[in-house]
Structures are given as structure tokens and as C-alpha cells.
Design a protein around this motif. Sequence first.
Motif, short mmCIF file in Angstrom:
data_model
loop_
_atom_site.label_atom_id
_atom_site.label_comp_id
_atom_site.label_asym_id
_atom_site.label_seq_id
_atom_site.Cartn_x
_atom_site.Cartn_y
_atom_site.Cartn_z
N SER A 1 10.55 -0.58 1.67
CA SER A 1 9.75 0.63 1.46
C SER A 1 8.45 0.27 0.77
CB SER A 1 10.55 1.63 0.60
OG SER A 1 9.73 2.70 0.19
N GLY A 2 7.35 0.43 1.48
CA GLY A 2 6.04 0.20 0.90
C GLY A 2 5.35 1.51 0.58
N GLY A 3 4.05 1.52 0.66
CA GLY A 3 3.27 2.73 0.42
C GLY A 3 1.90 2.52 1.02
N TYR A 4 0.97 3.38 0.68
CA TYR A 4 -0.41 3.15 1.11
C TYR A 4 -1.36 3.54 0.00
CZ TYR A 4 -0.33 8.17 2.44
OH TYR A 4 -0.20 9.53 2.46
N LYS B 1 14.68 -1.35 -0.59
CA LYS B 1 14.02 -2.29 -1.50
C LYS B 1 12.51 -2.04 -1.46
CE LYS B 1 13.31 -7.25 -2.33
NZ LYS B 1 13.55 -8.63 -1.80
N HIS B 2 11.88 -2.00 -2.64
CA HIS B 2 10.45 -1.75 -2.74
C HIS B 2 9.62 -2.97 -2.36
CE1 HIS B 2 9.98 2.24 -4.39
NE2 HIS B 2 10.84 2.03 -5.35
N VAL B 3 8.55 -2.73 -1.59
CA VAL B 3 7.46 -3.69 -1.43
C VAL B 3 6.14 -2.95 -1.69
CG1 VAL B 3 8.60 -5.36 0.09
CG2 VAL B 3 7.54 -3.31 1.10
N ARG B 4 6.22 -2.01 -2.59
CA ARG B 4 5.13 -1.07 -2.87
C ARG B 4 3.86 -1.77 -3.36
NH1 ARG B 4 4.71 4.30 -3.62
NH2 ARG B 4 3.31 5.12 -5.22
N TYR B 5 4.05 -2.84 -4.13
CA TYR B 5 2.90 -3.48 -4.77
C TYR B 5 2.52 -4.82 -4.13
CZ TYR B 5 2.94 0.04 -8.40
OH TYR B 5 2.86 1.24 -9.08
N ASN B 6 3.20 -5.20 -3.06
CA ASN B 6 2.81 -6.46 -2.41
C ASN B 6 2.61 -6.35 -0.90
OD1 ASN B 6 5.62 -6.07 -2.30
ND2 ASN B 6 6.10 -8.24 -2.29
N ALA B 7 3.12 -5.31 -0.24
CA ALA B 7 2.83 -5.06 1.18
C ALA B 7 1.78 -3.96 1.23
CB ALA B 7 4.09 -4.66 1.93
N ILE B 8 0.53 -4.34 1.38
CA ILE B 8 -0.57 -3.42 1.12
C ILE B 8 -1.26 -2.96 2.40
CG2 ILE B 8 -2.77 -3.13 -0.10
CD1 ILE B 8 -0.27 -3.50 -1.92
N VAL B 9 -1.43 -1.63 2.49
CA VAL B 9 -2.28 -1.04 3.51
C VAL B 9 -3.19 -0.01 2.85
CG1 VAL B 9 -0.63 -1.37 5.40
CG2 VAL B 9 -0.62 0.79 4.14
N ILE B 10 -4.39 0.14 3.39
CA ILE B 10 -5.28 1.21 2.95
C ILE B 10 -5.28 2.30 4.02
CG2 ILE B 10 -6.73 -0.07 1.34
CD1 ILE B 10 -8.70 -0.60 3.58
N HIS B 11 -5.23 3.53 3.55
CA HIS B 11 -5.06 4.68 4.44
C HIS B 11 -6.40 5.38 4.64
CE1 HIS B 11 -4.04 8.86 5.50
NE2 HIS B 11 -2.94 8.36 6.03
#
Length: 270
Positions: free
Chosen positions: A115-118, A222-232
Motif C-alpha cells: 500500500s503506497g500513496g501519492y 504492508k506500507h510502502v507509503r514513504y518509499n514508492a513515490i508517485v506525484i498526482h
Amino acid sequence: MKVSVIMTTYNSPVWLEKVLWGYSVQTHKDFEIVIGDDGSTDETREVIERVKAQTGLAIRHIWQEDKGFRKCRILNKCILEADSDYLVFTDGDCIPRRDFLAVHVAEARPGTYLSGGYHKLPMATSEQITKDDIISGRCFDLAWLKAHGLKRSHKNLKLTATPGQAKLLNRITPTACNFKGSNGSVWKRDALAVNGFDERMPWGGLDREFGVRLINSGIRPKHVRYNAIVIHLDHPRGYKDPDKVAANKALRVRSEKERLTRTEHGIDQL
């Protein structure tokens, strides 16, 4: 490990082109892109074919007729079309940092989804980003983004965290580890086991409900919120409907309460 990147789009060819240039400079090279197109005009197809020819990216364009917002259906079609055992989900308005796929591959584990984020940009900043800014990586530099309209925010830490900091932040973040359609990944076999996305659901939480069924099936988030990065990249959301969002929430809550592992309105309808 080969991965299939599944992204959706609808009549946003300028944004989609920027996203595809982000994939042209990924450090992890073994991937295909499966674009789920929810009924765009020929302009989108033309952009895909041009960028494909210019970059050599392995891109497949899965199109369905425009009959309103049917994101879940096109996602399910893309899952079936994917050639890889591992699926990375994102959107046609999310530009990936050059290490985006490398992070998903490095963090992938059996029985787990990521689970990442943007990092959401304002419209003015989104419009200023060029092909050269993407290829050079400038558009991920915090100083550059601030110079082009990004406001100060604690969320900017996503862009500056070192690998060590990212590991710690992923562990301590209070953000729920829901499945994110803009930045998430899962094994194809696990997506098939829960019958994909629930096609009754319009915009608003459809990815989170998918994640609930994965968890109910024993898949660990599992979080990858701070290392799998995309800009929205910013855009209007004319499809946003509070009543439909509420109906989607009711479906998700039912999946949670009844510990549902499979939808009857998913892939096997295709």
C-alpha cells in the motif's frame, strides 16, 4: 521479476503522456504496462501509440465503450490480460519516481499486498511539468516543486525521506494500510482469488473494498507509503457523487462485517 503495471485512464491524454514518460526511465526494466481505458476518444490511443514508438515501452491498450464510469470493469479486464505474476496498480494521472517499480519489486512478498500513496500537486504545478522535468527527475525535487507552486506541508516528507527514514516512517505511520488503486501491488493469483474488483461500485473506495477482501483471504497489508513515490497531477472530479460514495462504503462495511473473501460481481462475469 517481471511485473504488469495496470493503470486506468479516461480522456486525459496530456496527463497520461506525462505518466508514461515516468515509466520510460524506471530503474527496474522488466515490466509491461496495461492501460485500462474506460472509453476515451482516439486522441488517447494516438498518444499511447506515439509514446510507445518513442520509448520502446511494452504497452497494451485495453479499451471499452464509454457507458459511464466503469473503472472496476476495465480493471478486471486488465487483470485478466496481464502477463505477469505480480501486478502494480496505479492511475493515468500519477507520475512515478524512477525507483517506483524497483521498490514494489523489492518489497513484494508472498501472502502480502503493498500500500503506497501519492503526493498531490496543485493544478498550476501539474501543468508546468514537462517531459524533460520527468526524465531528469526534477519534478520530484522538493525545491523545484516549491518554486513551481507547491505549498509547504508535512506531507512533503514523502519526497525527501531517505531509505532509512522511509523504512521507519512506513512502520510508524498512523495511516491505515488500505489498498490504494493509485499506488498498490498484489500477486495476480491473489487478485483472481477474490474475483477482482466489485463491478457494482462507481468512484469512491472501490480499491479499499478490494483490499478488504484480500485481507479477509489472509493477505497481509504492508506500507510502502514513504518509499514508492508517485506525484498526482490535479484534475476535476465530475464523477464524484456523495450518494454513490455512501453506497460504496456500505458495500465495504458489509465485506468487513461478513468477512467476505470474494465478490459475485467481479472477474468471472467477463
